[in-house]
Design a protein around this motif. Structure first.
Motif, mmCIF file in Angstrom:
data_model
loop_
_atom_site.group_PDB
_atom_site.id
_atom_site.type_symbol
_atom_site.label_atom_id
_atom_site.label_comp_id
_atom_site.label_asym_id
_atom_site.label_seq_id
_atom_site.Cartn_x
_atom_site.Cartn_y
_atom_site.Cartn_z
ATOM 1 N N ARG A 65 0.849 -1.198 0.000
ATOM 2 C CA ARG A 65 0.000 0.000 0.000
ATOM 3 C C ARG A 65 0.883 1.246 0.000
ATOM 4 N N PHE A 66 1.501 1.527 -1.150
ATOM 5 C CA PHE A 66 2.372 2.689 -1.255
ATOM 6 C C PHE A 66 1.565 3.971 -1.361
ATOM 7 N N GLN A 67 2.028 4.998 -0.658
ATOM 8 C CA GLN A 67 1.424 6.323 -0.752
ATOM 9 C C GLN A 67 2.531 7.368 -0.701
ATOM 10 N N GLU A 68 2.368 8.430 -1.497
ATOM 11 C CA GLU A 68 3.384 9.472 -1.521
ATOM 12 C C GLU A 68 3.262 10.344 -0.282
ATOM 13 N N LEU A 69 4.409 10.649 0.312
ATOM 14 C CA LEU A 69 4.437 11.521 1.482
ATOM 15 C C LEU A 69 3.915 12.911 1.112
ATOM 16 N N PRO A 70 3.044 13.484 1.907
ATOM 17 C CA PRO A 70 2.616 14.868 1.654
ATOM 18 C C PRO A 70 3.730 15.839 2.045
ATOM 19 N N ASP A 71 3.603 17.082 1.622
ATOM 20 C CA ASP A 71 4.567 18.102 2.040
ATOM 21 C C ASP A 71 4.330 18.517 3.489
ATOM 22 N N GLY A 72 3.087 18.408 3.939
ATOM 23 C CA GLY A 72 2.740 18.806 5.298
ATOM 24 C C GLY A 72 2.574 17.623 6.218
ATOM 25 N N PRO A 73 1.995 17.849 7.380
ATOM 26 C CA PRO A 73 1.893 16.796 8.404
ATOM 27 C C PRO A 73 1.023 15.614 7.966
ATOM 28 N N LEU A 74 1.412 14.431 8.446
ATOM 29 C CA LEU A 74 0.698 13.178 8.218
ATOM 30 C C LEU A 74 0.524 12.508 9.577
ATOM 31 N N THR A 75 -0.710 12.160 9.919
ATOM 32 C CA THR A 75 -0.970 11.536 11.218
ATOM 33 C C THR A 75 -1.238 10.045 11.049
ATOM 34 N N LEU A 76 -0.482 9.250 11.795
ATOM 35 C CA LEU A 76 -0.642 7.796 11.826
ATOM 36 C C LEU A 76 -0.697 7.386 13.291
ATOM 37 N N GLY A 77 -1.901 7.037 13.775
ATOM 38 C CA GLY A 77 -2.057 6.705 15.186
ATOM 39 C C GLY A 77 -1.641 7.888 16.050
ATOM 40 N N PRO A 78 -0.800 7.651 17.073
ATOM 41 C CA PRO A 78 -0.368 8.740 17.957
ATOM 42 C C PRO A 78 0.803 9.562 17.403
ATOM 43 N N PHE A 79 1.211 9.252 16.171
ATOM 44 C CA PHE A 79 2.383 9.902 15.587
ATOM 45 C C PHE A 79 1.947 10.877 14.481
ATOM 46 N N THR A 80 2.466 12.083 14.526
ATOM 47 C CA THR A 80 2.275 13.035 13.434
ATOM 48 C C THR A 80 3.633 13.292 12.798
ATOM 49 N N ILE A 81 3.743 12.973 11.512
ATOM 50 C CA ILE A 81 5.027 13.018 10.818
ATOM 51 C C ILE A 81 5.050 14.226 9.898
ATOM 52 N N ASN A 82 6.084 15.034 10.034
ATOM 53 C CA ASN A 82 6.263 16.202 9.173
ATOM 54 C C ASN A 82 7.546 15.994 8.368
ATOM 55 N N PRO A 83 7.451 15.745 7.052
ATOM 56 C CA PRO A 83 8.658 15.491 6.250
ATOM 57 C C PRO A 83 9.424 16.792 5.981
ATOM 58 N N ILE A 84 10.748 16.684 5.964
ATOM 59 C CA ILE A 84 11.606 17.827 5.677
ATOM 60 C C ILE A 84 12.515 17.466 4.507
ATOM 61 N N ARG A 85 12.532 18.292 3.500
ATOM 62 C CA ARG A 85 13.350 18.050 2.314
ATOM 63 C C ARG A 85 14.832 18.213 2.656
ATOM 64 N N VAL A 86 15.658 17.223 2.269
ATOM 65 C CA VAL A 86 17.108 17.291 2.496
ATOM 66 C C VAL A 86 17.841 16.860 1.233
ATOM 67 N N THR A 87 19.123 17.169 1.171
ATOM 68 C CA THR A 87 19.960 16.711 0.059
ATOM 69 C C THR A 87 20.812 15.540 0.507
ATOM 70 N N HIS A 88 21.034 14.636 -0.431
ATOM 71 C CA HIS A 88 21.823 13.432 -0.185
ATOM 72 C C HIS A 88 22.348 12.997 -1.547
ATOM 73 N N SER A 89 22.984 11.845 -1.648
ATOM 74 C CA SER A 89 23.506 11.383 -2.926
ATOM 75 C C SER A 89 22.424 10.771 -3.811
ATOM 76 N N VAL A 90 21.222 10.612 -3.301
ATOM 77 C CA VAL A 90 20.073 10.217 -4.108
ATOM 78 C C VAL A 90 19.045 11.342 -3.980
ATOM 79 N N PRO A 91 18.388 11.724 -5.072
ATOM 80 C CA PRO A 91 17.424 12.822 -4.982
ATOM 81 C C PRO A 91 16.198 12.458 -4.143
#
Length: 550
Positions: A114-140
């Motif tokens: 069940r793949f889903q693309e991460l949103p730019d803003g907050p995502l709530t899963l149970g008691p966890f709210t995940i906020n993704p932050i864009r970073v640079t690495h050797s893979v885009p």
């Protein structure tokens, strides 16, 4: 007592691979990453290593989701082996490219997810709210995660660097990091792999000039080996090849697949008229050819390894060729990489790698300067170095001390240690007994210490098979004992040893009568012959007694 938050690393602590982390709060579980690792040279016949998820097997229904931080195999390639154990009832989130690469891995095994693309803003899963932050690495398209829980905010800062001139122009979101830091962060998990480096990491965009320099004046073909997920480096190698009017071919399943997926998703734009099918390599003059080939880690059986050995059907290395290792060995892979470099060098080709020219590779990981900058942006109460070996963790702690952090706020964990948090403190509450789970062909976890020991013995001392025909009623030998030796002695010139083996096996069956425990008989023959052969040769081949009832 207030409920506490637990962090359980199942992989990624004290090593660079097999990354997998569990966050637990009130019997609900959030997973971060699901990677694979490379076997060390003693793990004969083992293809790869995966995290031990036995802790989660009775908690499958309580898993609220899995977040993938970026598209490297040490963060996603465990999925085909882990999901059959944990089920597919929970969603899997990641950035667009990360999900694309992960879906490719699962498609090969026919496993749904069940793949889903991460949103730019907050995502709530149970008691966890995940906020993704864009970073640079050797893979885009890589991400850090700010995970808000009832116990506080955890900043999951896996592999990164602060590339301020990235190839695709997508900068790390420093402003968002600072905003999260202003909210008060309980703990920072930080990439520590380059904690010993005091220089700011170089930009990935500097490598085009390196490729142009290295390809200049090459009489034969240019062969470039790169981590197959390093899309920006692939793009720059292609641009340099075109500058010298070279056609480009991709060779190796992983690089071909990743290039196709990255192109389809818009992360890689290649000039199609200048690309050729790998099967057309033989039709292009070497001075007009550039081959981008998989196998930069010296993997046994990879396209590069086979080309080096002269066993690849499409790619042959000649003295006029230039081979560029545009990558470095992952810690633990050094022996395989240098062995491949040696084999390539024996062909007479000019081989360039980072030990003789540091500019052929730039790290995708943060230096101590960037790690300190992240600490200053996030301002956490607790620090947890991840993604490095133990000496990297030690150096990270030294660097953190210089910023005023006390040792009781810097946690050097081992895989399996359960670190608990409340709003005031963090402590190791328990330790899981994690196993080294090895994948050997289609077998997962069925290779252990005994199997590896036997494989090592066969490699060094060979194997002796003893076929003993035994009458069931009397338990006595009936007919000739057959001895088969492979890698131990040349039997035609070692008849005294063969005779000694037969004598020992026969002695183990004297005065037996009716035999009911054949397993014990085989073990006795094995031990007796083993001792005799060591006395005669000081070698210990693997002994395989085969008792045939007649």
């Amino acid at each position: 007592m207030k409920p506490s938050l637990s962090l359980i690393p199942l992989g990624g602590i004290g090593n660079v691979t097999k990354n997998m982390y569990v966050y637990a709060f009130e019997n609900q579980y959030l997973l971060v990453d699901c990677g694979m690792g490379f076997p060390d040279p003693t793990m004969l016949g083992v293809d790869l290593l995966i995290p031990d998820v036995s802790y989660l097997l009775d908690k499958k229904e309580a898993i609220v989701g899995l977040i993938l931080t970026h598209a490297h195999d040490d963060h996603i390639a465990g999925l085909p082996y882990i999901l059959p154990q944990l089920g597919t009832n929970f969603p899997i989130y990641g950035s667009k490219l990360t999900i694309g690469f992960a879906a490719d891995r699962l498609h090969e095994f026919g496993i749904p997810a069940r793949f889903q693309e991460l949103p730019d803003g907050p995502l709530t899963l149970g008691p966890f709210t995940i906020n993704p932050i864009r970073v640079t690495h050797s893979v885009p398209d890589a991400r850090h995660l700010a995970i808000t829980t009832p116990a506080g905010i955890i900043y999951h800062g896996t592999d990164f660097k602060f590339d301020l001139n990235p190839v695709d122009g997508v900068l790390p979101d420093l402003q968002k990091m600072a905003a999260i830091g202003s909210q008060g962060v309980l703990a920072l998990l930080s990439d520590c792999l380059n904690a010993e480096s005091n220089d700011f990491s170089q930009s990935e965009s500097t490598l085009k000039e390196m490729f142009l320099r290295e390809m200049r004046g090459v009489k034969g073909k240019c062969v470039v080996t790169i981590m197959s997920s390093n899309i920006h480096r692939i793009s720059q190698a292609v641009e340099a090849a075109l500058a010298y009017n070279r056609k480009v071919a991709f060779v190796g399943r992983s690089i071909e697949q990743n290039v196709a997926t990255a192109t389809k998703l818009g992360f890689l734009k290649l000039p199609q008229p200048h690309l050729i099918n790998k099967r057309d390599i033989k039709n292009v003059h070497p001075k007009h050819l550039c081959v981008l080939i998989a196998g930069s880690q010296g993997q046994i059986g990879s396209s590069l390894s086979r080309a080096a050995e002269g066993e690849h059907q499409l790619v042959t290395i000649t003295p006029d060729d230039k081979v560029i290792f545009a990558s470095e060995a992952i810690p633990g892979n050094e022996q395989n990489v240098y062995s491949t470099i040696d084999t390539l060098s024996k062909t007479g080709a000019d081989v360039t790698y980072s030990d003789i020219d540091a500019s052929v590779h730039v790290s995708g990981h943060s230096s101590s300067i960037e790690q300190k900058l992240l600490i200053n942006l996030i301002k956490p109460r607790h620090l947890i170095p991840i993604g490095g070996t133990y000496h990297h963790m030690i150096q990270y702690r030294k660097n953190a001390r210089s910023m005023g952090y006390r040792d009781d706020h810097i946690h050097l964990l081992d895989n399996g240690q359960i670190l608990k948090f409340d709003q005031d403190r963090a402590w190791v509450d328990a330790t899981l007994d994690l196993k080294n789970v090895m994948v050997d062909g289609l077998g997962v976890g069925d290779v252990g210490h005994i199997v590896l020991r036997d494989r090592a013995r066969m490699k060094t001392d060979g194997i002796v098979v003893i076929i003993v025909p035994v009458e069931q009623q009397s338990g006595q030998v009936r007919g000739d004992i057959e001895v088969i030796s492979r890698g131990f002695v040349y039997m035609k010139e070692s008849q005294d040893i063969v005779t000694a083996i037969k004598t020992e096996a026969t002695a183990c069956l004297k005065h037996r009568g009716v035999v009911t425990d054949w397993q014990n008989i085989r073990k006795k023959i094995e031990n007796s012959v083993q001792k005799k052969l060591y006395d005669l040769t000081e070698r210990q081949p693997l002994i395989l007694p085969v008792v045939m009832e007649v």
